[in-house]
Design an enzyme around this catalytic site. Structure first.
Site, PDB file in Angstrom:
ATOM      1  N   HIS A  74       0.831  -1.211   0.000  1.00  0.00           N
ATOM      2  CA  HIS A  74       0.000   0.000   0.000  1.00  0.00           C
ATOM      3  C   HIS A  74       0.862   1.256   0.000  1.00  0.00           C
ATOM      4  O   HIS A  74       0.392   2.320   0.356  1.00  0.00           O
ATOM      5  CB  HIS A  74      -0.916  -0.004   1.236  1.00  0.00           C
ATOM      6  N   HIS A  75       2.134   1.120  -0.412  1.00  0.00           N
ATOM      7  CA  HIS A  75       2.986   2.327  -0.391  1.00  0.00           C
ATOM      8  C   HIS A  75       2.504   3.349  -1.398  1.00  0.00           C
ATOM      9  O   HIS A  75       2.769   4.535  -1.268  1.00  0.00           O
ATOM     10  CB  HIS A  75       4.462   1.962  -0.643  1.00  0.00           C
ATOM     11  N   LYS A  80      -2.714  -2.574  -7.891  1.00  0.00           N
ATOM     12  CA  LYS A  80      -2.997  -2.931  -9.289  1.00  0.00           C
ATOM     13  C   LYS A  80      -2.487  -4.321  -9.599  1.00  0.00           C
ATOM     14  O   LYS A  80      -1.371  -4.676  -9.207  1.00  0.00           O
ATOM     15  CB  LYS A  80      -2.255  -1.912 -10.179  1.00  0.00           C
ATOM     16  N   LYS A 104       7.289  -4.640 -10.296  1.00  0.00           N
ATOM     17  CA  LYS A 104       7.153  -4.280 -11.711  1.00  0.00           C
ATOM     18  C   LYS A 104       6.660  -2.838 -11.867  1.00  0.00           C
ATOM     19  O   LYS A 104       7.214  -2.057 -12.646  1.00  0.00           O
ATOM     20  CB  LYS A 104       6.180  -5.254 -12.397  1.00  0.00           C
ATOM     21  N   LYS A 116      -2.917  -8.884  -6.817  1.00  0.00           N
ATOM     22  CA  LYS A 116      -3.264  -9.954  -7.752  1.00  0.00           C
ATOM     23  C   LYS A 116      -4.515 -10.631  -7.242  1.00  0.00           C
ATOM     24  O   LYS A 116      -4.761 -10.665  -6.029  1.00  0.00           O
ATOM     25  CB  LYS A 116      -2.122 -10.972  -7.804  1.00  0.00           C
ATOM     26  N   SER A 372      -2.166   0.105 -18.812  1.00  0.00           N
ATOM     27  CA  SER A 372      -3.298   0.047 -17.878  1.00  0.00           C
ATOM     28  C   SER A 372      -3.351   1.346 -17.056  1.00  0.00           C
ATOM     29  O   SER A 372      -4.430   1.867 -16.769  1.00  0.00           O
ATOM     30  CB  SER A 372      -3.109  -1.097 -16.889  1.00  0.00           C
TER      31      SER A 372
END
Ligand code: NAD
Length: 480
Positions: A74-75, A80, A104, A116, A372
């Site tokens: 949550h930095h 995503k 990534k 994920k 995205s």
């Protein structure tokens, strides 16, 4: 199109789980960073893990479906990462993939934490109606648990899911949050008509091309490899003609590289003179195979194609295809990981000793998540990229051209006119943003590689990610 993290390259005989494998890579890289143990432990840990069991009526029966959503970090918010539908889905895998998404995103400066999701089903066993029910139920569970939203967590497609599922998720979310003006930003990978962005389909393959092109445009790297500068004329072999492989091959071909080899599951083809990628695709459509394409040599054992003479090898199909068994026979000097985890650690080591450059998946196939991010920006701004400025740019370009023509007394020809007058539309801007991202990130990784006595680009990419996430955590402070 999948928005996948990098899987841990590991052989089947590995004695640690996928998530533990990621932790091992992290630990190796973290010794090149300056962070204290506590910060490193925080970066590594999965922040929130949601394990779900929900009932869905399938035919006459009620099925209890197992599903997950993991928010690794949550930095930066939102989180995503894709959602996969597969019988192999389990908590360890989702945790590993979520953590790799964090790294990534950090590498390509996409300001999201990693996440994920997965549903343990084989989508082939369900009708579209049943899949819609499962997807909508999963989406509503995520809403109930506050695990989805444009500022919270933004899923995307992965194995077994695509634009259709993303549409169902967006619609479910919007129905449960009436009036939420940014609702479409709750998921990416949507069809264009439902708030998707142009350029996303080809984004990963295009990112692979931009990344490898940058290697070829970097003087010192080419000198080290004994290759000429530039992409033109470079001999390329691509494994996998799916979303990533086809688009990568197409962009290499369109920009003057020579596709000398292609490998698919039915076999491989090779021609020193070069292969027209568009014609091969037509041939495959007509015959069901890439084999027997005119003018090529057939390679019966598809994997042998990887060992043929070339400058650049793009494995863009499966995991672990380059391993201790074949790495020594790989002739390519640049290996660009289009797929996730195509090299085992053994192969990495062997190729490194041979002096090849391995461009790691965590960076090279980040084009999907980058675009995205652009889709999410489009959804939040509620306007198509280029809508406000395309015409303005064209008018300005026209004025400049008229002035130049007036001053020089010469007239541009039709091709030049079209090129100069063209104002950017959505695809142009998405391509340009992706190009800038891939070039910039390559040099960030390279600078780390050269300045910290790191021997391989994979470790340097990890260090690049840890540096950024670590600074974020340090600056956020530890809440009392
Ligand atoms: P895809 O299913 O579209 O394509 C895979 C291709 O590989 C298919 O054409 C398939 O026939 C071929 N293939 C299968 N077995 C093969 C074999 N033994 N030899 C040669 N070819 C074989 O999948 P994709 O979306 O292109 O993904 C490919 C890889 O890239 C995966 O590792 C995926 O995780 C990774 N990836 C994809 C994206 C994306 O945006 N699609 C993003 C990041 C990473």
């Amino acid at each position: 199109m999948a928005e996948t993290a990098t899987s841990t390259p590991g052989t089947k005989a590995q004695h640690y789980s996928f998530f533990q494998g990621v932790e091992r890579n992290f630990d190796k890289a973290s010794s090149f960073t300056r962070f204290e143990k506590g910060i490193l432990e925080q970066i590594k840990a999965c922040n929130s893990i949601l394990q779900l069991k929900f009932p869905v009526r399938i035919g006459e029966k009620i099925e209890v479906i197992e599903a997950y959503r993991v928010q690794h970090s949550h930095h930066k918010l939102p989180c995503k990462g894709g959602i996969r539908y597969s019988m192999d889905v389990n908590q360890d895998e989702v945790m590993a993939l979520a953590s790799l998404m964090t790294y990534k995103c950090a590498i390509v400066n996409v300001p999201f934490g990693g996440a994920k999701g997965g549903i343990k089903i084989n989508p082939k066993n369900y009708t579209p109606f049943e899949l819609e029910k499962i997807t909508r139920r999963y989406a509503s569970e995520l809403v109930k648990k506050n695990f989805i939203g444009p500022g919270i967590d933004v899923p995307a497609p992965d194995y077994g899911t695509g634009a259709r599922e993303m549409s169902w998720i967006a619609d479910t979310y919007a129905s449960l949050k009436p009036g939420e003006v940014d609702a479409l930003g709750c998921v990416t990978g949507k069809p264009i008509t439902q708030g998707g962005v142009r350029g996303r389909t080809e984004a990963t393959g295009l990112g692979v091309y931009y990344g490898v092109r940058e290697v070829c445009n970097t003087k010192e790297d080419m000198k080290k490899l004994g290759l000429e500068l530039g992409i033109e004329g470079k001999k390329v072999i691509v494994q996998g003609l799916g979303n990533v492989g086809f688009h990568a091959a197409k962009f290499f071909f369109d920009n003057g590289a020579i596709i000398v080899g292609l490998a698919e599951y039915e076999g491989g083809i090779y021609s020193e003179k070069g292969i027209d990628i568009y014609k091969v695709v037509e041939h495959r459509k007509a015959t069901g195979s890439i084999l027997d394409f005119p003018g090529v040599t057939n390679i019966k054992n598809s994997a042998d194609t990887l060992e043929q003479e070339c400058d650049i090898l793009i494995p863009a199909a499966l995991e672990n295809v380059i391993n201790a068994g074949n790495a020594a026979r790989i002739k390519a000097k640049i290996i660009g990981e289009g797929a996730n985890g195509p090299l085992t650690p053994d192969a990495d080591e062997i190729l490194h000793k041979k002096g090849a450059i391995v461009v790691p998946d965590m960076y090279l196939n980040a084009g999907g998540v980058t675009v995205s991010y652009f889709e999410w920006l489009k959804n939040l701004s509620h306007v198509r990229f280029g809508r406000m400025d395309k015409r303005f740019s064209e008018n300005q370009n026209s004025l400049i051209l008229q002035t130049v023509e007036g001053l020089t007394g010469k007239r541009a020809n039709d091709t030049e006119r079209t090129m100069i007058l063209h104002g950017p539309d959505e695809a142009d801007l998405v391509y340009s943003g992706l190009e800038d991202t891939m070039i910039g990130s390559y040099h960030e990784i390279r600078d780390i590689l050269n300045s910290r006595d790191i021997s391989d680009m994979r470790t340097a990419a990890f260090v690049c990610a840890i540096d950024k996430v670590g600074v974020s955590y340090e600056e956020l402070g530890i809440f009392p």
